[in-house]
Scaffold this motif. Structure first.
Motif, short mmCIF file in Angstrom:
data_model
loop_
_atom_site.label_atom_id
_atom_site.label_comp_id
_atom_site.label_asym_id
_atom_site.label_seq_id
_atom_site.Cartn_x
_atom_site.Cartn_y
_atom_site.Cartn_z
N LYS A 59 11.18 12.20 31.10
CA LYS A 59 11.16 11.26 29.98
C LYS A 59 12.53 11.14 29.32
N LEU A 60 13.29 12.22 29.31
CA LEU A 60 14.66 12.13 28.79
C LEU A 60 15.51 11.25 29.69
N LEU A 61 15.42 11.43 31.00
CA LEU A 61 16.20 10.62 31.93
C LEU A 61 15.81 9.14 31.85
N GLN A 62 14.54 8.89 31.60
CA GLN A 62 14.11 7.50 31.38
C GLN A 62 14.86 6.89 30.21
N GLN A 63 14.94 7.61 29.11
CA GLN A 63 15.66 7.12 27.94
C GLN A 63 17.13 6.91 28.25
N MET A 64 17.72 7.86 28.97
CA MET A 64 19.14 7.76 29.29
C MET A 64 19.44 6.57 30.20
N ASP A 65 18.43 6.11 30.93
CA ASP A 65 18.57 4.92 31.78
C ASP A 65 18.12 3.65 31.07
N GLY A 66 17.90 3.75 29.76
CA GLY A 66 17.55 2.57 28.99
C GLY A 66 16.09 2.21 29.01
N GLU A 67 15.26 3.10 29.53
CA GLU A 67 13.82 2.84 29.61
C GLU A 67 13.10 3.46 28.40
N ILE B 127 12.40 23.75 33.07
CA ILE B 127 13.38 22.74 32.67
C ILE B 127 14.69 22.93 33.44
N ALA B 128 15.15 24.18 33.54
CA ALA B 128 16.40 24.47 34.24
C ALA B 128 16.33 24.04 35.70
N ASP B 129 15.23 24.38 36.36
CA ASP B 129 15.06 24.01 37.77
C ASP B 129 15.03 22.50 37.94
N GLU B 130 14.34 21.83 37.05
CA GLU B 130 14.20 20.38 37.16
C GLU B 130 15.54 19.68 36.89
N LYS C 246 8.62 19.46 33.45
CA LYS C 246 9.02 18.33 34.29
C LYS C 246 8.98 17.02 33.50
N LEU C 247 7.96 16.86 32.67
CA LEU C 247 7.86 15.64 31.86
C LEU C 247 8.98 15.54 30.83
N LEU C 248 9.35 16.66 30.24
CA LEU C 248 10.46 16.64 29.29
C LEU C 248 11.72 16.09 29.94
N VAL C 249 12.00 16.54 31.15
CA VAL C 249 13.20 16.09 31.85
C VAL C 249 13.07 14.62 32.26
#
Length: 344
Positions: A313-321, A94-97, A308-311
């Motif tokens: 999928k979170l960024l998807q949510q943060m972009d409104g997806e 997670i940290a690396d990603e 990688k998926l945790l990161v």
């Protein structure tokens, strides 16, 4: 433009790439929402002009912290620590990603029942989103978050009807495979060590039951021990509650490798030969499991893709997806702790 005469801005990079500033920003964070060709184009232009995002200016402009809070969800009574090998493994990914995507990581543990995560992390601008590792004993704070607009994802078990995004492993089928393997080695009296009040471990417990029922073996409450996630508790529970069941007991399925390693140490100190007298299987495939003696049969979780998926999928949510839940396949690794050719 001459980068030696003018400091490039995000707007300049966006103009050169013929995209909007928001698209340029996402591309520089390697966000998969932007197609790969556009991402590479923006990144190449930024590299050509030696453009680096100024985090202070960016935060002031966007009112974002560009920090993700990663909460390790411990119960107050749990002995599990941040030094748990499985946790260290997935946290490293997670940290690396997050670094690769342009975010800092704020690591937090939570052993209290009263912290309001939305107020503490999001409203106070400490973080822009949350990654929660574990679900505890059906922790209500996660359900409360799901009714807010906070972007967050959970590493854990999915019920199939969750109101939030879950990334995890196929815990039930993995546990069933491990216990079925023990049965195939001739085990008929198999103990379960783990705290099935936790969502993930509950799924592994159900997989344990599935395997026994399919093999026509009776469930025995004396063989089911609530055990914390630590080697220490695996060691103590084996000493205190499993020794009286010997020599009838001939197998152990531990819900984590740490528990399995503690149980194995207790058995070996007691003179019980593993796997000749009692076979053991764990779950996780921490690094130590391949190098203990005997090497531990276990169920391997895909922590690299999981982190990688945790990161993403979170960024998807943060972009409104919208981000869908996903359970990753697991793999049974058979090693010496259950090897048939070493049983008598």
């Amino acid at each position: 433009m001459n980068s030696g005469k003018k400091m490039m801005t995000l707007a300049d990079i966006a103009a050169l790439a013929e995209v909007s500033e928001s698209t340029a920003s996402r591309a520089l964070r390697d966000n998969p929402v932007v197609n790969k060709e556009t991402r590479l184009k923006v990144q190449q232009i930024a590299q050509q002009y030696q453009f680096n995002v100024n985090p202070t200016a960016r935060s002031l402009r966007t009112q974002k912290s560009y920090t993700i809070a990663v909460i390790i969800l411990f119960d107050a009574k749990s002995q599990q620590a941040i030094s748990d090998p499985f946790l260290l493994e997935i946290l490293g990914v997670i940290a690396d990603e997050l670094t690769h995507k342009g975010y800092d990581m704020l690591l937090s543990t939570s052993k209290t029942k009263d912290k309001d995560w939305k107020t503490y992390y999001i409203d106070a601008k400490r973080a822009d989103g949350l990654i929660i590792i574990g679900q505890g004993e059906h922790d209500q704070r996660i359900e409360q978050l799901s009714h807010s607009k906070v972007p967050f994802v959970v590493w854990g078990a999915s019920s199939g009807h969750d109101s939030f995004t879950v990334v995890g492993s196929q815990n039930r089928s993995g546990a069933e495979a491990a216990v079925s393997h023990l049965v195939a080695q001739g085990c008929k009296h198999i103990a379960f060590l783990g705290d099935y009040r936790h969502n993930e471990i509950e799924q592994r417990y159900l997989g344990y039951q599935d395997a026994l029922q399919k093999a026509g073996l009776a469930l025995n409450a004396d063989y089911e021990l609530i055990t914390d996630f630590t080697a220490q508790d695996g060691y103590l529970k084996t000493q205190q509650q499993l020794f009286p069941l010997l020599p009838e007991l001939d197998g152990i399925f531990a819900a984590s490798d740490a528990i399995a390693l503690g149980a194995m140490k207790a058995l070996q100190e007691h003179g019980v030969q593993v796997p000749q007298q009692l076979a053991i299987a764990g779950f996780d495939d921490i690094a130590m499991s391949a190098y203990c003696s005997p090497a531990l049969t276990t169920v391997k979780q895909d922590t690299i893709n999981g982190g990688k998926l945790l990161v993403s999928k979170l960024l998807q949510q943060m972009d409104g997806e919208q981000a869908e839940s996903e359970l990753l396949p697991v793999r049974l690794l058979t090693r010496q702790s259950s090897a048939r050719d070493r049983r008598v």
